[in-house]
Design a protein around this motif. Structure first.
Motif, mmCIF file in Angstrom:
data_model
loop_
_atom_site.group_PDB
_atom_site.id
_atom_site.type_symbol
_atom_site.label_atom_id
_atom_site.label_comp_id
_atom_site.label_asym_id
_atom_site.label_seq_id
_atom_site.Cartn_x
_atom_site.Cartn_y
_atom_site.Cartn_z
ATOM 1 N N SER A 188 0.873 -1.175 0.000
ATOM 2 C CA SER A 188 0.000 0.000 0.000
ATOM 3 C C SER A 188 0.910 1.225 0.000
ATOM 4 C CB SER A 188 -0.948 0.019 1.211
ATOM 5 O OG SER A 188 -0.221 0.006 2.417
ATOM 6 N N LEU A 189 0.380 2.345 -0.496
ATOM 7 C CA LEU A 189 1.201 3.538 -0.656
ATOM 8 C C LEU A 189 0.523 4.747 -0.031
ATOM 9 C CD1 LEU A 189 2.209 3.183 -4.433
ATOM 10 C CD2 LEU A 189 3.527 2.445 -2.437
ATOM 11 N N VAL A 190 1.321 5.598 0.587
ATOM 12 C CA VAL A 190 0.876 6.911 1.035
ATOM 13 C C VAL A 190 1.741 7.925 0.290
ATOM 14 C CG1 VAL A 190 0.603 8.499 2.966
ATOM 15 C CG2 VAL A 190 0.198 6.041 3.297
ATOM 16 N N VAL A 191 1.097 8.737 -0.556
ATOM 17 C CA VAL A 191 1.833 9.645 -1.437
ATOM 18 C C VAL A 191 1.820 11.061 -0.866
ATOM 19 C CG1 VAL A 191 1.984 10.636 -3.752
ATOM 20 C CG2 VAL A 191 1.275 8.242 -3.448
ATOM 21 N N LEU A 192 3.017 11.613 -0.685
ATOM 22 C CA LEU A 192 3.188 12.993 -0.229
ATOM 23 C C LEU A 192 3.789 13.770 -1.398
ATOM 24 C CD1 LEU A 192 3.816 10.873 2.246
ATOM 25 C CD2 LEU A 192 4.323 12.965 3.502
ATOM 26 N N ASP A 193 2.918 14.425 -2.157
ATOM 27 C CA ASP A 193 3.316 15.098 -3.393
ATOM 28 C C ASP A 193 3.417 16.591 -3.132
ATOM 29 O OD1 ASP A 193 3.731 15.997 -5.948
ATOM 30 O OD2 ASP A 193 1.943 15.086 -6.814
ATOM 31 N N ALA A 194 4.632 17.142 -3.252
ATOM 32 C CA ALA A 194 4.817 18.567 -3.003
ATOM 33 C C ALA A 194 4.295 19.426 -4.146
ATOM 34 C CB ALA A 194 6.300 18.867 -2.765
ATOM 35 N N VAL A 195 4.300 18.880 -5.356
ATOM 36 C CA VAL A 195 3.827 19.613 -6.537
ATOM 37 C C VAL A 195 2.490 19.025 -6.926
ATOM 38 C CG1 VAL A 195 4.407 20.421 -8.851
ATOM 39 C CG2 VAL A 195 6.228 19.851 -7.240
ATOM 40 N N PHE A 196 1.464 19.334 -6.148
ATOM 41 C CA PHE A 196 0.190 18.673 -6.348
ATOM 42 C C PHE A 196 -0.406 19.040 -7.694
ATOM 43 C CE2 PHE A 196 -2.903 15.996 -4.496
ATOM 44 C CZ PHE A 196 -4.107 16.341 -5.078
ATOM 45 N N THR A 218 6.602 18.631 -16.363
ATOM 46 C CA THR A 218 6.830 17.214 -16.654
ATOM 47 C C THR A 218 6.490 16.361 -15.438
ATOM 48 O OG1 THR A 218 8.600 17.809 -18.175
ATOM 49 C CG2 THR A 218 8.538 15.525 -17.411
ATOM 50 N N MET A 219 6.851 16.843 -14.252
ATOM 51 C CA MET A 219 6.586 16.108 -13.020
ATOM 52 C C MET A 219 5.088 15.856 -12.840
ATOM 53 S SD MET A 219 9.046 18.235 -10.421
ATOM 54 C CE MET A 219 10.815 18.360 -10.647
ATOM 55 N N ARG A 220 4.271 16.861 -13.103
ATOM 56 C CA ARG A 220 2.823 16.709 -12.913
ATOM 57 C C ARG A 220 2.257 15.650 -13.842
ATOM 58 N NH1 ARG A 220 -0.956 20.995 -13.224
ATOM 59 N NH2 ARG A 220 -0.198 21.264 -15.330
ATOM 60 N N THR A 221 2.749 15.622 -15.068
ATOM 61 C CA THR A 221 2.263 14.653 -16.041
ATOM 62 C C THR A 221 2.577 13.229 -15.599
ATOM 63 O OG1 THR A 221 2.573 16.265 -17.820
ATOM 64 C CG2 THR A 221 2.375 13.948 -18.454
ATOM 65 N N GLN A 222 3.783 13.027 -15.107
ATOM 66 C CA GLN A 222 4.198 11.683 -14.680
ATOM 67 C C GLN A 222 3.334 11.171 -13.538
ATOM 68 O OE1 GLN A 222 6.219 11.345 -11.520
ATOM 69 N NE2 GLN A 222 6.000 9.126 -11.678
ATOM 70 N N SER A 223 3.086 11.995 -12.533
ATOM 71 C CA SER A 223 2.298 11.540 -11.390
ATOM 72 C C SER A 223 0.859 11.242 -11.785
ATOM 73 C CB SER A 223 2.336 12.585 -10.266
ATOM 74 O OG SER A 223 1.758 13.808 -10.692
ATOM 75 N N ALA A 224 0.318 12.038 -12.726
ATOM 76 C CA ALA A 224 -1.054 11.817 -13.170
ATOM 77 C C ALA A 224 -1.203 10.487 -13.892
ATOM 78 C CB ALA A 224 -1.494 12.960 -14.082
ATOM 79 N N LEU A 225 -0.151 10.026 -14.546
ATOM 80 C CA LEU A 225 -0.198 8.768 -15.284
ATOM 81 C C LEU A 225 0.046 7.556 -14.384
ATOM 82 C CD1 LEU A 225 1.776 9.756 -18.517
ATOM 83 C CD2 LEU A 225 -0.679 9.327 -18.335
ATOM 84 N N GLU A 226 1.008 7.664 -13.480
ATOM 85 C CA GLU A 226 1.449 6.482 -12.740
ATOM 86 C C GLU A 226 0.605 6.162 -11.511
ATOM 87 O OE1 GLU A 226 5.556 6.074 -11.951
ATOM 88 O OE2 GLU A 226 6.169 6.402 -14.016
ATOM 89 N N ALA A 227 0.074 7.156 -10.844
ATOM 90 C CA ALA A 227 -0.696 6.888 -9.628
ATOM 91 C C ALA A 227 -1.915 5.997 -9.894
ATOM 92 C CB ALA A 227 -1.105 8.197 -8.961
#
Length: 292
Positions: A188-196, A218-227
């Motif tokens: 299980s994962l708890v994600v703490l994303d500084a660049v929400f 670029t960072m925002r795009t990656q998190s939107a795809l992988e989460a």
């Protein structure tokens, strides 16, 4: 199922974002109050700095970081004015700042020559391998080298060579390293994303800010795809970002506001959270990187 009974091992995933990493301190305060602690930690860039403290002492990390962050200044991390940046760029050609300031910050909470073996929990510092343009997770060796590599933002800081690999900031390819946390065994994962997703920094006014702004898109795009992909396999608790003003990720004058904002957003969300198996728990993330 509540957040306190997530399937173990629980992985904390801490993303990058420069000075916005102070948000993660408030999130950690909320998690600590509720007794939610990780079994392993993975971090990228500033998230690797905060993550190393969590892996060193998960129960005291929020308290320690809340004392460290207010002492960090822009001049400490990004030393020198415009003329010094020009001289550095002319001499080294690839970056604007030396990484001596970041090293000084690391030395405030890690003893000299500290290694991954000194940590209480398994920890991965995510970097980008320049030769392959792929994520490379450091899990052994000297912590200072690993953290300098994980925070080596291209164009801002010099690359770092570790075990024969030339490495840059992991945010280039894995700013929110959920995939890497799963590979380390998290259930299980708890994600703490500084660049929400949905929150952009202040429009860039300098070359350094322009470089970091480009990286953050670029960072925002990656998190939107992988989460969402990770959420198809395990519960992913994606902590909500605070309602903050647009800030430069190079400015450290708003630390107290960021810490408080991270706490105020995370505390009620966590207290009311109900988990029922795999899924993405938190504000939904649309494919364009904005909250759905």
């Amino acid at each position: 199922m509540t957040v306190c009974s997530l399937p173990r091992p629980v992985g904390f995933v801490l993303g990058g974002g420069g000075s916005l990493g102070a948000v993660q301190v408030g999130m950690l305060q909320a998690l600590t109050e509720l007794g939610v602690f990780p079994d392993l930690v993975v971090g990228t860039s500033v998230g690797s700095l905060n993550g190393a403290v969590v892996a060193l002492d998960p129960r005291s990390a929020a308290s320690l970081l809340s004392r460290i962050w207010p002492r960090i200044t822009r001049q400490m991390v990004f030393p020198g004015g415009p003329l010094a940046q020009i001289r550095t760029l002319q001499h080294d050609r690839t970056h604007l700042f030396p990484n001596t300031g970041v090293q000084a910050v690391i030395n405030t909470y890690l003893r000299e020559q500290a290694t991954f073996d000194d940590l209480a929990l398994p920890f991965g510092a995510v970097t980008t391998d320049i030769a392959t343009a792929a994520p490379h997770v450091l899990v052994k060796g000297t912590l200072l080298d690993a953290l300098l590599a994980s925070t080596a933002i291209p164009g801002i800081f010099p690359s770092v060579t570790v075990e024969g690999r030339q490495l840059y900031d992991g945010g280039v390819v894995a700013n929110v390293p959920v995939t890497q946390a799963l590979a380390m065994g998290a259930q299980s994962l708890v994600v703490l994303d500084a660049v929400f997703p949905g929150q952009l920094p202040w429009p860039p006014a300098t070359l350094a800010e322009a470089l970091l702004f480009t990286a953050m898109v670029t960072m925002r795009t990656q998190s939107a795809l992988e989460a969402p992909l990770a959420a198809s396999r395990v519960p992913v608790v994606y902590l909500p970002g605070p309602a903050i003003h647009r800030l430069s990720p190079l400015e450290f004058g708003h630390t107290a506001m960021l810490i408080e904002g991270g706490y105020e957003a995370a505390r009620p969300f966590l207290a009311s959270l109900e988990i029922a198996g795999p899924g993405l728990y938190g504000p939904s993330i649309a494919s364009d990187g904005h909250p759905g």
